[in-house]
Scaffold this motif. Sequence first.
Motif: not given
Length: 288
Positions: A249-263
Amino acid sequence: MANSKFEYVKQFEQPDQLLPNTWVVVRIDGRGFTKFSSKYQFEKPNDKRALDLMNAAARAVMTELPDITIAYGVSDEYSFVFHKTCTLFERRASKLVSTIVSTFTAYYVHLWSTYFTDSPLSPPLPSFDGRAVCYPSVQNLRDYMSWRQVDCHINNLYNTTFWALIQLGGIDATEAEKSLKGTFSADKNEILFSKFSINYNNEPEIFKKGSVVFRDYEPVEPGTHNVAHEVENLAEPATQSKSQSEKDKKRRAKAAIVVEHLDIIKDEFWDRRPWLLSNKPGKIPKEP
């Protein structure tokens, strides 16, 4: 809680548990967004502000609900994926859907003025509906995501050509629709290039591929993990100790949430991000 003669009404409540050990996709769509987009004069064929607003709302939802593994959005729709091991809200459809819809709508309204600075909201306010669907296998889930991205491409190519005929070609909507009836992708590409010098391949990726939202860990080399096989062979959700759950849970909270436009149709996207299928947080990238 004290019993009363009115308590019999609870008998009308029906169970709405989703199938266990399946991927759950909650897909939301804007209600009446054709009229809504006209009211606020969204640019055609794509309004970058509107798409950025949708993405910002989706990021906010993923921040509040770390159980969401990945999300994909296009136009006025978004799909939120819960891992097959997720037991949030006891996997009750009504709880999952209402939570996603209400949270997304709240942030959409809250963030509106950030993206539409000169167009204050007025009733009727934007709203969304949603549904939850279970997918039993990784392949089913990936096929669903691929379907949405293919749909994005097909619709965007049509809309790009349709509005080019109107805005640059000087014809009305009825005539543009007639011109495109029965055409294939190659025909639309040819119309764009020969008539308007538009190379569809050069259109922004956000319009052609939609937006994928996920927690960003260090990508791995393709072929080093066979996560899909492991997940498919999981007979039942693996149980974690309380301490391990807290660490994840702590590791998920530290991860950046990104928006990408990928295949997201090709294997590479999934192979390089095994945490999307394993539900195990990856390694946080080192800051430059």
